[in-house]
Design an enzyme around this catalytic site. Sequence first.
Site, PDB file in Angstrom:
ATOM      1  N   CYS A 120      15.127 -25.152  -9.606  1.00 54.00           N
ATOM      2  CA  CYS A 120      15.221 -25.477  -8.194  1.00 54.00           C
ATOM      3  C   CYS A 120      15.558 -24.234  -7.383  1.00 54.00           C
ATOM      4  O   CYS A 120      15.052 -24.043  -6.282  1.00 54.00           O
ATOM      5  CB  CYS A 120      16.282 -26.551  -7.974  1.00 54.00           C
ATOM      6  N   CYS A 169      19.305 -27.133 -10.787  1.00 55.16           N
ATOM      7  CA  CYS A 169      18.925 -26.464 -12.027  1.00 55.16           C
ATOM      8  C   CYS A 169      18.235 -25.138 -11.682  1.00 55.16           C
ATOM      9  O   CYS A 169      17.839 -24.930 -10.540  1.00 55.16           O
ATOM     10  CB  CYS A 169      18.042 -27.358 -12.886  1.00 55.16           C
TER      11      CYS A 169
END
Lengths: 81, 377
Positions: free
Chosen positions: A13, A10
């Site tokens: 991250c 995502c």
Amino acid sequence: MEIAILGTGCPKCRQTAEVVRQAVEQAGVDATIHKVEDIKEIMKFKVMTTPAVAFDGQVRISGKVPTVDEVKALLAHDGKA
Amino acid sequence: MSEGCEKNPAGGSGPGASCCEGAGPGEVSVTTAGVDPRTTAKYFGSGVLALGIWWLVYQGLFPFAKWFTFSLLTLTPGSHLTSAVQFFVFEAPKILMLLTLVVFAVGVVRSFFTPERARRILAGKRESAGNILAALLGVVTPFCSCSAVPLFIGFVTSGVPLGVTFSFLVSAPMVNEIALVLLYGLFGWKIAAVYAGTGLGIAMISGWVIGRLGMESHVEEWVYAAPAGGDEEGEVLNVSWRDRVHFGLDSVRDIIGKVWPYVLAGIAVGAGIHGYVPENFMAGIMGSGAWWSVPLAVVIGIPMYSNAASIIPVVQALLGKGAALGTVLAFMMSVIGLSLPEMIILRKVLKVRLIVTFAGVVGMGILIVGYLFNVLL
């Protein structure tokens, strides 16, 4: 030191990986950074929230994007120990 | 980069980009040294002062919108354009200010909770009581749909029943603090209470139903073999007030920074409807008279993924133009409570039948709530 960025890919991250890269650069620490994106691999670190950051297999941050300063503080802390 | 995005469709464009919207402060396992009482007092003092200024500005918004519309732009009262402009100039800062306050407060509250803590409370709980507790914890625990999978595994591998885990997973996004306070600000406490109460009810009951169905075999086999995640309790208990304030400020920066364009876009749509669409235009298609309007709203809403902040102005505009409350509420809940990206993420740990059951049970709950309110009101 071996740094693992845990997250299934995502945006948070990716941000985390970038922050850690900057912190390592600024702190001048000798470390390799790698991303762990497979959920089964992530679970081996025993985290419940992502993104997470592990130093040498130890989870140090989880559930948020850290700031560069936070990562530097952790790097300094773990370096001494 | 791109393969990372594929794994999480929420990482794409549109409102979905705010993937971790609503996530809390997270945890950093560095013990913070004690802060002396004077610093705490200083933080408290600035907090009271900030709140006072916030209140004064908030009170000034309506006169300002009037002055802006009539004195500065010299628009004639009564025209569609005037009505749309005044709506936007008043609502936009009002909603953003309310959001800031609430997101801050919730950020501070969430600094007291972690998923690890929720799990410890829920592990080994009996089903019915566990479902109630899980739904309540889902509201106050920082949770992001990105973490749905590790959280799910962490829960079920440490003895939290499957149905109880679902109660948590349903209530976490559905009972959204942003939606709650915006509903309060725009429609009053009754509608806000209805939303929170029915949202919690759906989470409790649908989790209980899924538990009753005994679908443990529809969880991917490797999940139960995985080591129990997150055995660290985290240092939440030792966090100082200064840190909690920073958690609150961080979540404001994080969330408001992400949602403001959608909020403004949503209010602009609202302003357009406010100024131009005739009164009761919606009553025909979304009024309580049309029986098929609730299922349609749910079916359209389930795959959609949007954050609560940007859906509210649309809700307001729909209600203002005669759409039935139950229908609009059902639409809103299905948009924020269930989404296609979340189901795709959950596919990693759940077999298709369980995902379909999950969406079906929750969708049914939303449907009942929608009909109930259309009948009652």
